[in-house]
Design a protein around this motif. Sequence first.
Motif, short mmCIF file in Angstrom:
data_model
loop_
_atom_site.label_atom_id
_atom_site.label_comp_id
_atom_site.label_asym_id
_atom_site.label_seq_id
_atom_site.Cartn_x
_atom_site.Cartn_y
_atom_site.Cartn_z
N LYS A 31 1.78 -1.72 4.26
CA LYS A 31 2.18 -0.19 4.82
C LYS A 31 1.85 0.81 6.13
O LYS A 31 1.12 0.98 6.65
CB LYS A 31 2.08 0.35 3.68
CG LYS A 31 2.51 2.20 3.57
CD LYS A 31 2.57 2.44 2.27
CE LYS A 31 2.97 4.22 2.87
NZ LYS A 31 3.21 4.68 1.16
N ASN A 32 0.02 0.31 6.41
CA ASN A 32 -1.01 0.52 6.83
C ASN A 32 -0.71 -0.56 7.68
O ASN A 32 -0.84 0.08 9.52
CB ASN A 32 -2.13 -0.82 6.51
CG ASN A 32 -2.30 0.04 4.94
OD1 ASN A 32 -1.92 0.48 3.86
ND2 ASN A 32 -3.93 0.57 4.97
N TYR A 34 2.38 -1.02 9.19
CA TYR A 34 3.01 -0.83 9.79
C TYR A 34 3.07 0.98 10.65
O TYR A 34 3.23 0.93 12.21
CB TYR A 34 3.85 -0.29 8.86
CG TYR A 34 5.43 0.10 9.31
CD1 TYR A 34 6.29 -0.28 10.15
CD2 TYR A 34 6.23 1.58 8.65
CE1 TYR A 34 7.42 0.21 10.81
CE2 TYR A 34 7.22 2.12 8.86
CZ TYR A 34 8.23 1.38 10.38
OH TYR A 34 9.19 2.19 10.64
N LEU A 35 2.54 1.74 9.74
CA LEU A 35 1.21 2.65 10.67
C LEU A 35 0.15 2.42 11.87
O LEU A 35 0.53 2.68 12.58
CB LEU A 35 0.00 2.85 9.73
CG LEU A 35 -0.72 4.29 9.74
CD1 LEU A 35 0.32 5.52 10.40
CD2 LEU A 35 -1.68 4.69 8.39
N HIS A 38 2.78 1.88 14.33
CA HIS A 38 3.04 3.61 15.15
C HIS A 38 1.70 4.10 15.78
O HIS A 38 2.66 4.58 17.29
CB HIS A 38 3.82 3.91 13.93
CG HIS A 38 4.93 3.97 14.09
ND1 HIS A 38 5.94 4.65 15.13
CD2 HIS A 38 5.46 3.06 13.16
CE1 HIS A 38 7.12 3.93 14.34
NE2 HIS A 38 6.67 3.67 13.26
N ASN A 97 -0.68 7.61 3.72
CA ASN A 97 0.08 9.08 2.81
C ASN A 97 0.64 10.01 4.02
O ASN A 97 1.15 10.04 4.21
CB ASN A 97 0.24 9.26 1.49
CG ASN A 97 1.04 8.00 0.55
OD1 ASN A 97 1.56 6.47 0.78
ND2 ASN A 97 0.30 7.74 -0.71
N TYR A 100 1.43 9.31 7.16
CA TYR A 100 2.62 8.95 7.03
C TYR A 100 3.29 9.62 7.75
O TYR A 100 4.59 9.99 7.75
CB TYR A 100 2.88 7.79 6.28
CG TYR A 100 3.47 6.30 5.78
CD1 TYR A 100 4.91 6.05 5.95
CD2 TYR A 100 2.16 6.14 6.18
CE1 TYR A 100 4.96 4.76 6.46
CE2 TYR A 100 2.50 4.08 6.27
CZ TYR A 100 3.44 4.14 6.37
OH TYR A 100 4.02 2.51 6.40
N GLU A 101 3.56 10.82 7.01
CA GLU A 101 3.83 11.87 6.53
C GLU A 101 4.12 12.81 7.99
O GLU A 101 4.65 13.99 8.27
CB GLU A 101 3.47 13.32 5.52
CG GLU A 101 4.12 14.29 5.31
CD GLU A 101 3.14 15.16 4.37
OE1 GLU A 101 3.47 16.60 4.25
OE2 GLU A 101 3.32 14.40 3.43
N LEU A 105 6.85 9.07 9.15
CA LEU A 105 7.70 7.50 9.20
C LEU A 105 7.87 7.35 7.13
O LEU A 105 7.30 7.88 6.46
CB LEU A 105 5.91 6.74 9.45
CG LEU A 105 5.19 6.46 10.72
CD1 LEU A 105 4.12 6.00 10.68
CD2 LEU A 105 6.46 5.98 11.65
N SER A 106 8.28 6.29 7.72
CA SER A 106 9.05 5.81 6.00
C SER A 106 8.36 4.70 5.71
O SER A 106 8.43 4.02 6.12
CB SER A 106 10.51 5.80 5.73
OG SER A 106 11.22 4.96 6.85
#
Length: 151
Positions: A31-32, A34-35, A38, A97, A100-101, A105-106
């Motif tokens: 998850k990290n 992917y962030l 971006h 999170n 992401y918001e 992002l998901s």
Amino acid sequence: MFWKVWSSRLNLPIPRPLKSSEKFNVSPGDKNVYLLSHMNSQCAKIFETLINSVSYQKNVKSANLKTEWEALNNSYLNTNKWVHRRFAEHADDLQINEMYEMLNLSFPPPNFFDFTIGSHLKSEIKKNFIDFLREEELIEGRYVDKYEADL
């Protein structure tokens, strides 16, 4: 295996393990990562926009923005990746999170980590890594065969 080869090649004893098991280069979770990708993409897009901006580039030629441009050009693309990397490593779940918001992002799609490399790079890896391992007999041949097959 690494320390065994190292020891025999350099005629040095195998080093004792560190007393601390602390990791110095922590790999962020999926998850990290992917962030992180971006955030890096956004910064690349921002800088690309400045490079291609006719009005900004025209103003950069003036004395008051020339120093600014030189500073941005010399540092921005190098430092932002470190800031993003450290954020991805050290932010807590709430902060991740929130980001992401903020970026809408998901969770990473299943194919996010799929990639291919070009034939030139494959050739270079084979020549400079796989062939080297095979010729020097640094590790068992079955591992070298597996590396080559996976390439």
